[in-house]
Scaffold this motif. Structure first.
Motif, PDB file in Angstrom:
ATOM      1  N   VAL A   1      -0.912  -4.818  18.756  1.00 53.42           N
ATOM      2  CA  VAL A   1      -2.015  -5.290  17.408  1.00 53.42           C
ATOM      3  C   VAL A   1      -1.754  -5.207  16.058  1.00 53.42           C
ATOM      4  CG1 VAL A   1      -4.310  -5.198  16.902  1.00 53.42           C
ATOM      5  CG2 VAL A   1      -3.550  -5.216  19.578  1.00 53.42           C
ATOM      6  N   ALA A   2      -1.038  -3.957  15.741  1.00 56.28           N
ATOM      7  CA  ALA A   2      -0.653  -3.589  14.370  1.00 56.28           C
ATOM      8  C   ALA A   2       0.300  -4.908  13.496  1.00 56.28           C
ATOM      9  CB  ALA A   2      -0.646  -2.546  13.969  1.00 56.28           C
ATOM     10  N   ALA A   3       1.326  -4.695  14.594  1.00 54.89           N
ATOM     11  CA  ALA A   3       2.929  -5.372  14.556  1.00 54.89           C
ATOM     12  C   ALA A   3       2.300  -6.849  13.882  1.00 54.89           C
ATOM     13  CB  ALA A   3       3.745  -5.314  15.494  1.00 54.89           C
TER      14      ALA A   3
ATOM     15  N   LEU B   1       8.705   6.518   4.382  1.00 58.17           N
ATOM     16  CA  LEU B   1       7.170   6.822   4.677  1.00 58.17           C
ATOM     17  C   LEU B   1       7.342   6.625   6.662  1.00 58.17           C
ATOM     18  CD1 LEU B   1       4.350   7.634   3.813  1.00 58.17           C
ATOM     19  CD2 LEU B   1       4.375   4.999   4.052  1.00 58.17           C
ATOM     20  N   LEU B   2       6.643   7.669   7.147  1.00 57.67           N
ATOM     21  CA  LEU B   2       6.205   7.949   8.590  1.00 57.67           C
ATOM     22  C   LEU B   2       4.660   8.116   8.703  1.00 57.67           C
ATOM     23  CD1 LEU B   2       6.741   8.129  11.681  1.00 57.67           C
ATOM     24  CD2 LEU B   2       7.459  10.698  11.006  1.00 57.67           C
ATOM     25  N   GLU B   3       4.544   6.568   8.887  1.00 64.11           N
ATOM     26  CA  GLU B   3       2.762   7.069   9.616  1.00 64.11           C
ATOM     27  C   GLU B   3       3.051   7.535  11.375  1.00 64.11           C
ATOM     28  OE1 GLU B   3      -1.263   4.230   9.919  1.00 64.11           O
ATOM     29  OE2 GLU B   3       0.622   3.546   8.824  1.00 64.11           O
ATOM     30  N   ILE B   4       1.949   8.613  11.266  1.00 61.85           N
ATOM     31  CA  ILE B   4       1.241   8.756  12.746  1.00 61.85           C
ATOM     32  C   ILE B   4       0.242   8.311  13.176  1.00 61.85           C
ATOM     33  CG2 ILE B   4       1.798  10.768  14.490  1.00 61.85           C
ATOM     34  CD1 ILE B   4       4.174  11.007  13.074  1.00 61.85           C
ATOM     35  N   ALA B   5       0.357   7.958  13.827  1.00 59.68           N
ATOM     36  CA  ALA B   5      -1.152   7.379  15.225  1.00 59.68           C
ATOM     37  C   ALA B   5      -1.797   6.187  14.156  1.00 59.68           C
ATOM     38  CB  ALA B   5      -1.636   8.647  15.159  1.00 59.68           C
ATOM     39  N   ALA B   6      -1.028   5.957  13.979  1.00 55.48           N
ATOM     40  CA  ALA B   6      -1.105   4.332  13.269  1.00 55.48           C
ATOM     41  C   ALA B   6      -2.087   3.382  13.888  1.00 55.48           C
ATOM     42  CB  ALA B   6       0.244   3.088  13.090  1.00 55.48           C
ATOM     43  N   GLY B   7      -2.063   2.963  15.231  1.00 52.21           N
ATOM     44  CA  GLY B   7      -3.019   2.494  15.334  1.00 52.21           C
ATOM     45  C   GLY B   7      -3.119   1.157  15.786  1.00 52.21           C
ATOM     46  N   THR B   8      -3.843   0.705  14.934  1.00 58.66           N
ATOM     47  CA  THR B   8      -3.840  -1.167  14.880  1.00 58.66           C
ATOM     48  C   THR B   8      -3.309  -1.243  13.273  1.00 58.66           C
ATOM     49  OG1 THR B   8      -5.993  -1.517  14.088  1.00 58.66           O
ATOM     50  CG2 THR B   8      -5.363  -2.067  16.780  1.00 58.66           C
ATOM     51  N   GLY B   9      -3.155  -0.459  12.381  1.00 61.17           N
ATOM     52  CA  GLY B   9      -2.175  -0.331  11.675  1.00 61.17           C
ATOM     53  C   GLY B   9      -3.155  -0.973   9.663  1.00 61.17           C
ATOM     54  N   ALA B  10      -4.588   0.053   9.633  1.00 58.82           N
ATOM     55  CA  ALA B  10      -5.375   0.436   8.895  1.00 58.82           C
ATOM     56  C   ALA B  10      -4.915   0.581   7.618  1.00 58.82           C
ATOM     57  CB  ALA B  10      -6.894   0.575   9.466  1.00 58.82           C
ATOM     58  N   VAL B  11      -4.527   1.704   7.819  1.00 58.33           N
ATOM     59  CA  VAL B  11      -3.541   2.460   6.951  1.00 58.33           C
ATOM     60  C   VAL B  11      -1.950   1.520   6.504  1.00 58.33           C
ATOM     61  CG1 VAL B  11      -1.958   4.605   6.386  1.00 58.33           C
ATOM     62  CG2 VAL B  11      -4.181   4.848   7.394  1.00 58.33           C
TER      63      VAL B  11
ATOM     64  N   ALA C   1     -11.631   1.198   7.255  1.00 63.54           N
ATOM     65  CA  ALA C   1     -10.847   0.737   6.218  1.00 63.54           C
ATOM     66  C   ALA C   1     -11.125   1.453   4.563  1.00 63.54           C
ATOM     67  CB  ALA C   1     -11.766  -0.851   5.876  1.00 63.54           C
ATOM     68  N   VAL C   2     -12.239   2.291   4.115  1.00 60.09           N
ATOM     69  CA  VAL C   2     -12.419   2.540   3.347  1.00 60.09           C
ATOM     70  C   VAL C   2     -11.435   3.837   3.630  1.00 60.09           C
ATOM     71  CG1 VAL C   2     -14.505   3.738   4.257  1.00 60.09           C
ATOM     72  CG2 VAL C   2     -14.311   3.715   1.631  1.00 60.09           C
ATOM     73  N   TYR C   3     -11.356   4.642   4.278  1.00 59.20           N
ATOM     74  CA  TYR C   3     -10.366   6.145   3.960  1.00 59.20           C
ATOM     75  C   TYR C   3      -8.990   5.629   4.106  1.00 59.20           C
ATOM     76  CZ  TYR C   3     -14.735   8.153   5.464  1.00 59.20           C
ATOM     77  OH  TYR C   3     -16.223   8.898   4.399  1.00 59.20           O
ATOM     78  N   ALA C   4      -8.989   4.270   4.890  1.00 60.86           N
ATOM     79  CA  ALA C   4      -6.825   3.721   4.375  1.00 60.86           C
ATOM     80  C   ALA C   4      -6.676   3.668   3.468  1.00 60.86           C
ATOM     81  CB  ALA C   4      -6.733   2.333   5.054  1.00 60.86           C
ATOM     82  N   GLU C   5      -7.595   2.792   2.626  1.00 59.17           N
ATOM     83  CA  GLU C   5      -6.957   3.017   0.983  1.00 59.17           C
ATOM     84  C   GLU C   5      -7.329   4.187   0.039  1.00 59.17           C
ATOM     85  OE1 GLU C   5     -10.545  -0.042   0.016  1.00 59.17           O
ATOM     86  OE2 GLU C   5      -9.860  -1.927   0.963  1.00 59.17           O
ATOM     87  N   ASP C   6      -8.145   4.864   0.449  1.00 60.94           N
ATOM     88  CA  ASP C   6      -7.705   6.496   0.297  1.00 60.94           C
ATOM     89  C   ASP C   6      -6.620   6.858  -0.237  1.00 60.94           C
ATOM     90  OD1 ASP C   6      -8.931   8.984  -1.266  1.00 60.94           O
ATOM     91  OD2 ASP C   6      -8.724   9.563   0.857  1.00 60.94           O
ATOM     92  N   LEU C   7      -6.502   6.891   1.216  1.00 64.80           N
ATOM     93  CA  LEU C   7      -4.811   6.856   1.835  1.00 64.80           C
ATOM     94  C   LEU C   7      -3.923   7.070   1.178  1.00 64.80           C
ATOM     95  CD1 LEU C   7      -4.761   8.407   5.296  1.00 64.80           C
ATOM     96  CD2 LEU C   7      -5.167   9.866   3.646  1.00 64.80           C
TER      97      LEU C   7
END
Length: 270
Positions: A80-82, A44-54, A26-32
């Motif tokens: 999970v992200a969706a 905007l395009l996100e790659i490797a979004a995982g469960t959507g933290a970023v 989470a802390v690095y997601a906020e930085d990005l």
């Protein structure tokens, strides 16, 4: 890379989102998110979004008119992200391989990727795909984990599992998440893919968890490390988790756990 290193399925996505995201992502997601917002992208395009933290962090700081496409190789992670962001109509969720993006040239103002580049079998090829879909002067923003020695609880967990399986220690964390930290190699890979104006910095943060047991579940059951443990002895997953918890407790005490985490953050222009 092992064939299981990229498999985030079964119970892993839910545990990953519930435990690992707040602990270290989470802390690095906020930085990005701050870096992306500074670019004021409209697409905007996100790659490797995982469960959507970023995705969640970025969506919180971008205006309503932005078009946001979030992708991941693993459908269970995207599900999970969706579900977490079902009410945000700016976001399109799409299964996609970062090595072969299903988009046209020059479609996006920014491409971002949190802790995904380590999983690409051919990083230069993947970076070339990201450059291809960026608009002229578009920006690629991403991060990778630094050495495992600079990520305290992960290193302690890996050492504990090594003692439990001395003849065949699980090395997923060393091999993949923490296996791509040489700044000169990262810069070279980006330059070979055609990127310029490359900025690379180290960012140190503190990982926090309510208990040693929480840390052990996050790492042993919420990542592909679980598959490595079960490949050695499927009946010992809980024992492995307990061993890691005991190692973390011995080092950090029986209360909340804090440990150094360290990542490398990169920005590059098309």
């Amino acid at each position: 890379m092992s064939s299981t290193d990229k498999v985030f399925a079964g119970s892993i996505p839910k545990l990953y989102d519930e435990y690992l995201v707040p602990m270290i992502f989470a802390v690095y997601a906020e930085d990005l998110a701050r870096r992306i917002a500074a670019r004021s992208p409209s697409v905007l395009l996100e790659i490797a979004a995982g469960t959507g933290a970023v995705t969640r962090a970025v969506a919180a700081v971008l205006p309503r008119g932005v078009r946001y496409v979030a992708t991941d190789l693993n459908e269970p992670m995207l599900a999970v992200a969706a579900q977490r962001q079902a009410d945000d109509d700016r976001i399109t969720w799409r299964q996609a391989d970062g090595m072969a993006l299903p988009f046209g040239e020059a479609e996006f103002d920014v491409v971002c990727c949190q802790f995904g580049a380590m999983f690409f079998p051919d990083r230069v090829k993947a970076y070339g795909e990201m450059r291809r879909v960026l608009k002229p002067d578009g920006t690629f923003v991403f991060n990778v984990w630094d050495r495992i020695e600079d990520n305290e609880v992960t290193a302690e967990a890996t050492a504990a599992l090594g003692r439990m399986f001395p003849d065949d220690p699980p090395r997923f964390m060393i091999r993949t998440p923490h296996g791509y930290h040489d700044k000169a190699v990262i810069r070279s890979d980006l330059e070979r893919a055609g990127f310029r104006d490359i900025s690379i910095e180290t960012r140190t943060e503190i990982s926090r968890a309510p208990s040693a047991e929480y840390v052990a579940i996050a790492l042993c059951q919420g990542t592909p490390l679980r598959s490595e443990i079960e490949a050695r002895d499927a009946s010992r997953l809980q024992a492995a988790t307990d061993n890691v918890a005991e190692a973390i407790r011995t080092r950090h005490g029986s209360g909340p756990v804090e440990g150094k985490i360290q990542a490398i953050v990169i920005e590059a222009r098309r």
